[in-house]
Write a protein that holds these residues in place. Structure first.
Motif, short mmCIF file in Angstrom:
data_model
loop_
_atom_site.label_atom_id
_atom_site.label_comp_id
_atom_site.label_asym_id
_atom_site.label_seq_id
_atom_site.Cartn_x
_atom_site.Cartn_y
_atom_site.Cartn_z
N GLU A 1 -7.31 10.00 -19.57
CA GLU A 1 -6.50 10.32 -20.74
C GLU A 1 -5.33 9.36 -20.89
O GLU A 1 -4.59 9.44 -21.86
N GLU A 2 -5.18 8.46 -19.91
CA GLU A 2 -4.11 7.47 -19.89
C GLU A 2 -2.74 8.13 -20.04
O GLU A 2 -1.89 7.68 -20.81
N LYS A 3 -2.54 9.21 -19.27
CA LYS A 3 -1.26 9.90 -19.23
C LYS A 3 -0.75 9.93 -17.80
O LYS A 3 -1.54 9.94 -16.85
N SER A 4 0.56 9.97 -17.64
CA SER A 4 1.15 10.10 -16.31
C SER A 4 2.45 10.86 -16.40
O SER A 4 3.12 10.85 -17.44
N TYR A 5 2.80 11.55 -15.31
CA TYR A 5 3.99 12.39 -15.28
C TYR A 5 4.69 12.21 -13.94
O TYR A 5 4.06 12.06 -12.90
N LEU A 6 6.02 12.26 -14.00
CA LEU A 6 6.85 12.14 -12.80
C LEU A 6 7.41 13.50 -12.42
O LEU A 6 7.90 14.24 -13.28
N CYS A 7 7.33 13.84 -11.14
CA CYS A 7 7.86 15.10 -10.63
C CYS A 7 9.07 14.80 -9.76
O CYS A 7 8.92 14.19 -8.69
N GLY A 8 10.26 15.19 -10.20
CA GLY A 8 11.46 14.83 -9.46
C GLY A 8 11.69 13.34 -9.56
O GLY A 8 11.54 12.73 -10.63
N ASN A 9 12.02 12.71 -8.43
CA ASN A 9 12.21 11.25 -8.40
C ASN A 9 10.97 10.51 -7.95
O ASN A 9 10.87 9.30 -8.11
N THR A 10 10.03 11.23 -7.37
CA THR A 10 8.70 10.69 -7.04
C THR A 10 7.78 11.87 -6.77
O THR A 10 8.21 12.89 -6.23
N CYS A 11 6.53 11.75 -7.17
CA CYS A 11 5.56 12.81 -6.86
C CYS A 11 5.13 12.69 -5.41
O CYS A 11 5.21 11.62 -4.80
N GLY A 12 4.65 13.79 -4.84
CA GLY A 12 4.35 13.82 -3.42
C GLY A 12 5.64 13.98 -2.63
O GLY A 12 6.69 14.34 -3.17
N SER A 13 5.57 13.70 -1.34
CA SER A 13 6.76 13.81 -0.49
C SER A 13 6.72 12.77 0.61
O SER A 13 5.70 12.56 1.25
N THR A 14 7.86 12.11 0.81
CA THR A 14 8.01 11.18 1.93
C THR A 14 9.07 11.68 2.91
O THR A 14 9.53 10.92 3.76
N VAL A 15 9.46 12.95 2.78
CA VAL A 15 10.49 13.50 3.66
C VAL A 15 9.90 13.68 5.06
O VAL A 15 8.90 14.38 5.24
N LEU A 16 10.53 13.06 6.02
CA LEU A 16 10.00 13.02 7.39
C LEU A 16 10.31 14.28 8.18
O LEU A 16 11.30 14.96 7.95
N SER A 17 9.44 14.54 9.13
CA SER A 17 9.66 15.54 10.16
C SER A 17 8.87 15.08 11.38
O SER A 17 7.94 14.28 11.26
N ASP A 18 9.24 15.57 12.55
CA ASP A 18 8.43 15.30 13.74
C ASP A 18 7.62 16.52 14.14
O ASP A 18 7.17 16.63 15.29
#
Length: 583
Positions: free
Chosen positions: A232-249
């Motif tokens: 459909e050639e559409k895109s959307y942003l969730c917050g400042n980036t989609c997904g999550s790169t917030v780390l944890s151990d």
């Protein structure tokens, strides 16, 4: 707190809504081994200690039972005997199609000598040499290989008729992926995506519409990700980036996913150190709130179940407004949020005690509101713990994430040093300071001790010391280092000179700080030769140093390494910092 106590957690790694209730998977460490079990409506129903990936389908419970050597797909009727359906070397994902079960897996192989490399990417951290690749199989009474080659099938989605996969077929060396439609009869592929980019997860609704989490910006590790509807050639942003790169151990092993049901996609989105659930349809709606990091979820028939982490709680699962806590007796120390030049956090136990600065990896990952085993361990052993997201961190927009490119150890280091000064003044800290970090955080640790003497001790893990040699020894270094250093050709004279001047080893004569180096023996991301070089140089220059090598561990040695090694690692880090910061 002892290291053993620090790792005595039960974590949730998966949730799955079904017509008979909620399945979830718990992971824990027992007798120095990882264990996992499947629960139905919070009651444990499997007991071998190595079951995961539950799916309830047409009256059967399916799940994967794994050992180091093989993975079996099991089918079981309620109260019936478990039946082995098929066996592969590894099973990464499976879905149901009208013609059978579609499986992303790896064949069983028996490595033999020699291994012949004929591509730039011939090995990968966590996998080793590519004796086999992730292929698409179909099972209907017998197992048939459907899509395969010297590339990886990374995800699959189907509505029971149409089948799509993501795969690194066009540009495997650089890990770039595309979406393809698969003919399940012939294995023929029809490419759907255009250009080049990253694909982290794909999904399809019942009508056969598709969406994915990723970007089409080529080899750009700093790029923000979106929810993209390619047809459909559409895109959307969730917050400042989609997904999550917030780390944890946390050692839960969660994987990125999106869910496309009816006309909406459910995904994670990140803002700074928070990761929340979002729905994407004609517009984007945020579904969760608070200082939390959502780590996993499921959505079905308009019901949503998810689990999240906070600095105080490793994991909490939310279902119909009710919260399930598998660790009721665990409570971490809350950090103080610091919003100055950069966003950061501080766990202050005693202003007169030593303080440790933690530096995250990536460099395009981020710290945030997830539980950190190591942070709590040091805080409960009398240390102040501080951590922040300097330039290069994801979650603050693409320009901020790109700000360290070509300038590793420049603006990012100045921001961290300023952060230390800010925290020291704010809390009137009088004790000594230590610094530690892994991967890019290990690079920064190595770099900082060549540039300043403000830290009394350092521990550098899975680190980088020589960007030139890493180009020839890392699984991704040949392209990643060049792009991150803003170098066109890493083997040109100018390229080598720039990479060397960005390398801590170039300034190693300046180091006076006692520095421990910790590394996994089979780390292919930041190979152990990186630590060996720095250790040798420090030793020859009379700087107090130790090199700790963990056999059998790769780049994930601090998050999903051998449990025995992870416990030993915390002991050694505590001893090193206690020795040099407590006197």
């Amino acid at each position: 707190m002892t290291p053993e106590e620090a790792y005595s957690l039960r974590l949730i790694s998966d949730v799955k809504i079904s017509e008979i209730g909620l399945f979830h998977v718990e992971t824990w460490i027992e007798k120095e081994k990882y264990k996992s079990a499947i629960f139905l409506n919070k009651q444990q129903i499997t007991f071998s200690g190595n079951e995961a990936s539950p799916v309830y389908h047409e009256g059967y419970l399916y799940y994967v039972k794994s050992t180091k050597k093989e993975a079996k797909l099991i089918r079981q009727k309620p109260y019936g005997e478990a039946e082995e359906i098929l066996s592969l070397g590894k099973i990464h994902k499976y879905v149901f199609h009208k013609q059978g079960i579609l499986i992303i897996g790896e064949e069983k192989v028996r490595p033999s000598s020699p291994f012949i490399a004929n591509k730039l990417k011939y090995r990968f951290d966590g996998k080793g040499f590519f004796w086999t690749r992730q292929s698409l199989f179909i099972f209907d009474k017998e197992l048939r290989k459907l899509v395969y080659g010297n590339f990886d099938v990374t995800d699959i989605a189907t509505n029971g008729n149409r089948v799509i996969i993501s795969a690194t077929k066009e540009n495997d060396d650089y890990g770039l992926a595309d979406i393809y439609e698969v003919d399940v009869n012939t294995g023929e592929l029809k490419r759907i995506t255009k250009g080049e980019g990253n694909i982290s997860a794909i999904s399809m609704n019942k009508e056969g519409k598709i969406a994915y989490l990723g970007h089409r910006k080529g080899k750009t590790p700093w790029a923000i990700r979106e929810i993209i509807f390619p047809e459909e050639e559409k895109s959307y942003l969730c917050g400042n980036t989609c997904g999550s790169t917030v780390l944890s151990d946390l050692f839960d092993g969660v994987k990125e996913k999106i869910i496309y049901e009816n006309d909406q996609v459910i995904t994670l989105g990140q803002v700074g150190g928070e990761a929340h659930l979002y729905s994407v349809a004609d517009k984007v709606n945020k579904l969760t709130e608070g200082e939390i990091v959502v780590r996993g979820f499921d959505y079905k028939h308009e019901k949503l179940v998810y689990f999240y982490s906070t600095p105080e709680k490793p994991v909490l699962m939310v279902q119909d407004g009710e919260i399930y806590d598998p660790n009721p007796n665990v409570k971490g120390i809350s950090p103080v949020h610091i919003k100055g030049e950069i966003e950061g956090w501080a766990i202050i136990t005693d202003p007169s005690k030593p303080t440790i600065l933690f530096i995250h990896g990536g460099p395009h990952m981020a710290y945030g509101y997830a539980y950190f085993i190591e942070f709590q361990f040091f805080a409960k052993n009398g240390f102040n713990v501080i951590y922040a997201n300097p330039s290069g961190s994801q979650g603050y927009g693409e320009e901020f994430a790109k700000a360290c490119v070509g300038d590793w150890g420049g603006k990012d280091m100045r921001e961290l040093i300023n952060f230390v000064s800010e925290v020291k003044k704010k809390f009137n800290l009088t004790g000594k300071f230590g610094v530690t970090g892994g991967s890019y955080g290990g690079f920064m640790t190595n770099w900082i001790v060549t540039q300043t003497d403000i830290f009394s001790a350092a521990i550098s893990e899975r680190s980088i010391s020589n960007l030139v040699s890493m180009c020839g020894t890392s699984d991704i270094g040949f392209w990643f280092n060049a792009i991150e250093a803003n170098v066109q050709d890493p083997w040109s004279k100018d390229g080598i000179e720039k990479l060397m001047r960005m390398s801590p080893i170039y300034y190693v004569k300046n180091v006076k700080t006692p520095t421990m180096l910790i590394h996994g023996e089979i780390d292919y991301r930041c190979p152990i030769e990186q630590a060996e070089q720095f250790f040798m140089a420090l030793k020859m220059n009379g700087v107090p140093t130790e090199l700790v090598r963990y056999l059998g561990d790769g780049h994930e040695h601090a998050r999903r390494g051998n449990p025995k090694n992870m416990i030993d690692r915390l002991k050694r880090k505590l001893e090193w910092f206690s020795k040099y910061l407590n006197n």
